[in-house]
Design an enzyme around this catalytic site. Structure first.
Site, mmCIF file in Angstrom:
data_model
loop_
_atom_site.group_PDB
_atom_site.id
_atom_site.type_symbol
_atom_site.label_atom_id
_atom_site.label_comp_id
_atom_site.label_asym_id
_atom_site.label_seq_id
_atom_site.Cartn_x
_atom_site.Cartn_y
_atom_site.Cartn_z
ATOM 1 N N GLY A 44 0.834 -1.196 0.000
ATOM 2 C CA GLY A 44 0.000 0.000 0.000
ATOM 3 C C GLY A 44 0.867 1.245 0.000
ATOM 4 O O GLY A 44 2.007 1.219 0.455
ATOM 5 N N SER A 45 0.340 2.342 -0.517
ATOM 6 C CA SER A 45 1.073 3.604 -0.470
ATOM 7 C C SER A 45 0.848 4.250 0.899
ATOM 8 O O SER A 45 0.028 3.798 1.686
ATOM 9 C CB SER A 45 0.608 4.512 -1.601
ATOM 10 O OG SER A 45 0.994 3.943 -2.838
ATOM 11 N N GLY A 46 1.598 5.319 1.153
ATOM 12 C CA GLY A 46 1.497 5.972 2.443
ATOM 13 C C GLY A 46 2.663 5.627 3.361
ATOM 14 O O GLY A 46 2.743 6.125 4.473
ATOM 15 N N HIS A 47 3.567 4.731 2.860
ATOM 16 C CA HIS A 47 4.739 4.329 3.645
ATOM 17 C C HIS A 47 6.023 4.894 3.048
ATOM 18 O O HIS A 47 7.110 4.408 3.350
ATOM 19 C CB HIS A 47 4.859 2.809 3.696
ATOM 20 C CG HIS A 47 3.647 2.113 4.203
ATOM 21 N ND1 HIS A 47 3.104 2.400 5.430
ATOM 22 C CD2 HIS A 47 2.848 1.169 3.652
ATOM 23 C CE1 HIS A 47 2.035 1.638 5.612
ATOM 24 N NE2 HIS A 47 1.854 0.890 4.543
ATOM 25 N N LYS B 257 5.497 -8.073 2.559
ATOM 26 C CA LYS B 257 5.282 -7.824 3.985
ATOM 27 C C LYS B 257 4.101 -8.677 4.453
ATOM 28 O O LYS B 257 3.099 -8.810 3.748
ATOM 29 C CB LYS B 257 4.969 -6.334 4.225
ATOM 30 C CG LYS B 257 6.089 -5.403 3.778
ATOM 31 C CD LYS B 257 5.933 -3.991 4.318
ATOM 32 C CE LYS B 257 4.716 -3.226 3.831
ATOM 33 N NZ LYS B 257 4.615 -3.097 2.366
ATOM 34 N N ASP C 7 -1.482 -8.052 1.205
ATOM 35 C CA ASP C 7 -0.264 -8.210 0.413
ATOM 36 C C ASP C 7 -0.024 -9.688 0.093
ATOM 37 O O ASP C 7 0.269 -10.044 -1.044
ATOM 38 C CB ASP C 7 0.937 -7.660 1.191
ATOM 39 C CG ASP C 7 0.849 -6.157 1.383
ATOM 40 O OD1 ASP C 7 1.278 -5.428 0.485
ATOM 41 O OD2 ASP C 7 0.314 -5.714 2.414
ATOM 42 N N HIS D 131 -0.011 1.054 9.793
ATOM 43 C CA HIS D 131 -1.210 1.736 9.306
ATOM 44 C C HIS D 131 -1.947 2.356 10.479
ATOM 45 O O HIS D 131 -3.110 2.695 10.394
ATOM 46 C CB HIS D 131 -2.152 0.763 8.603
ATOM 47 C CG HIS D 131 -1.446 -0.106 7.619
ATOM 48 N ND1 HIS D 131 -0.894 -1.311 7.967
ATOM 49 C CD2 HIS D 131 -1.182 0.088 6.309
ATOM 50 C CE1 HIS D 131 -0.306 -1.832 6.897
ATOM 51 N NE2 HIS D 131 -0.464 -1.005 5.885
#
Lengths: 332, 200
Positions: free
Chosen positions: A53-56, A104, A109, A216
């Site tokens: 996911g994006s945001g990391h 991960k 995922d 998250h």
């Protein structure tokens, strides 16, 4: 919500376009923004593909380049990418020596990478699952430990091995070895705010912290009153080193990564580094490699995670090997 | 009589309409348990499905359902994309073109088996399986109201502690709220029942 965005729907696309333009010497954005790949590929090398996911950010696209990943698939914010992204990335970077997916351990995922591998025909793929988060107690009634900041260590060390010519089986075995030697634990001081949600993911009082938080903002071990850096570092180092010792990986020499979650200044990350290093040395562990900064973030969450990898000589040498990516570069 | 194109279009429209109408509610349910993006993710998937609406409804029912599933897998992301997509794909594969209630039950069993395998989940784990299971059972009881069974099954997930999904990290704190995926699954079942009304 006060963010430097235009509309939530376009955050990912605009961020990826900006990223690719800023680092066009190193990376290329794939069609339909399905993946980010190295600008220059090395034929005959095992190709490392990760994603999540994006945001990391900078994980994972920031680690695409010489000595680390060949491609990374960005999902929506905090949502794993889809199998077609992984298949397109694999096709784009396949150098004939096979594809190693670095995954991960989060259900989304794992399921999407599994599906991509099942749908891949005619390409040799292997996968390394990263599950370094000691905050999640392992039991048969859980999904197991989450894959968090230790992913950077796995991607760096295995990336160096692929670069020197290790084959697919060796890269996978090394990835598993690094993962087994790596533990992390995080603490959140504030929540993060997902752009599309527009409000904080969880609520913490001014004097509260979430110990063992995931990347998250999902809960960890417990909620506690905030104390200070030394106390937190002691709690986290104790949990990490006890766990490593419990699995027979008690380190003599270690890598210490202090990872910011996005909303904590570097000044404080160095305070945490200072405290954690002292705790480790008090327990007889020598910190021989270090990394401090924002590498696996949770949008604007304040807080940090500590990651310790028990390093052997080979892993240390691979950590030192040349790396040239947007977010990590040395030895060049 | 096979489910014809008009009926297939009505089915698809009913599913998309309910997800779209309940997107905010789904997101709120998910915010209490997971990360609050379930409604948005489902909406993105079904928006992609709608962009190929005519091509999908032109296919016979089994193929049309599988195409919906593939589209969800490739556009939603996260666990829900794979799981909902897998459910549609498995059910579609098991369905004949002119399904009876017994065929629908068999298709639901196929969806349950596929979701269990993919998600390594089981009944009672507070997931959409806790809706699909009771629905498969209701389909085998000629007197049962399938839509009501689906809605009640989703409500019942509120009392469960999550074993799978992001809510599982909440452990005992996950008890008290419905599972967003279960609620979505129930909404889809209700939409299918209303569109298929005369055949149920």
């Amino acid at each position: 919500m006060k963010k430097l965005i235009n509309v939530p729907e376009s955050v990912l696309a605009e961020s990826l376009d900006g990223f690719a333009a800023a680092h066009s010497d190193l990376v290329t954005l794939g069609e339909e923004r399905k993946f980010v790949r190295r600008a220059r590929l090395t034929p005959g090398k095992v190709a490392l593909v990760s994603g999540g996911g994006s945001g990391h950010e900078p994980l994972h696209a920031g680690f695409v380049g010489h000595g680390m990943l060949d491609a990374a698939c960005p999902g929506q914010v905090f949502t794993s990418p889809t199998p077609d992204q992984m298949m397109a990335a694999a096709e784009a970077v396949d150098g004939g020596a096979g594809i190693l997916f670095i995954v991960k351990n989060y259900e989304g995922d794992v399921m999407n990478f599994d599906m991509a591998r099942e749908m891949e025909t005619g390409r040799t793929t292997e996968a390394v699952l990263v599950d370094d988060d000691v905050a999640v107690e392992v039991s048969t009634f859980s999904n197991g430990r989450r894959g968090v900041a230790g992913t950077v260590v796995v991607e760096k060390i295995v990336g160096a091995a692929a670069e020197r010519g290790d084959d697919l089986a060796a890269c996978r075995a090394l990835g598993e070895r690094v993962n087994k030697a790596t533990r992390s634990m995080g603490v959140a001081l504030t929540s993060c705010t997902v752009p599309a949600a527009g409000k904080p993911t969880f609520q913490l009082a001014d004097d509260e912290i979430e110990i063992g938080v995931g990347i998250h903002g999902e809960p960890g071990r417990r909620r506690a009153k905030h104390s200070n850096a030394d106390t937190l570092a002691q709690d986290m180092v104790t949990a990490i080193l006890d766990d490593l010792a419990g699995s027979g990986s008690a380190p003599g020499s270690a890598l210490l990564l202090v990872n910011g979650f996005g909303g904590t200044p570097l000044m404080e990350l160095y305070v945490m580094y200072h405290a954690a290093r002292a705790q480790m040395e008090a327990r007889g562990v020598t910190v021989v490699r270090s990394l401090v900064g924002n590498y696996v973030t949770s949008l604007d969450m304040a807080g940090c995670s500590l990651t310790v990898t028990a390093l052997d000589t080979e892993m240390a040498a691979l950590w030192d090997a040349t790396v040239h990516t947007p977010a990590l570069r040395w030895g060049i | 009589m096979p489910v014809d194109e008009t009926k297939r279009r009505a089915l698809l429209d009913a599913i998309v309409e309910t997800i779209s109408a309940h997107a905010e509610e789904l997101t709120e349910i998910d915010a209490a348990q997971g990360d609050g993006d379930h409604g948005l993710n489902m909406k993105r998937g079904f928006t992609a499905v709608m962009s190929k609406r005519e091509a999908i409804v032109a296919k016979p029912l089994p193929e049309a359902m599988q195409e919906v599933g593939r589209t969800l897998v490739m556009t939603v992301g996260g666990a829900s994309g794979v799981i909902f997509g897998t459910a549609f794909m498995a059910a579609g594969k098991a369905l004949p073109e002119d399904p009876t209630r017994a065929d629908a039950a068999a298709a639901m069993d196929a969806a349950v088996a596929a979701v269990r395998a993919r998600g390594k989940a089981d009944f009672g784990h507070k997931t959409m399986l806790d809706v699909l299971g009771p629905v498969a059972k209701a389909l085998r009881d000629p007197a049962a109201d399938i839509a009501a069974a689906a809605l009640a099954a989703a409500e019942a997930t509120a009392g469960m502690q999550a074993i799978r999904g992001r809510a599982s990290f909440l452990a005992e704190r996950s008890v008290g709220g419905m599972d967003a995926g279960a609620r979505s699954a129930a909404l889809i079942i209700v939409a299918i029942c209303s569109a298929m009304g005369d055949r149920a």
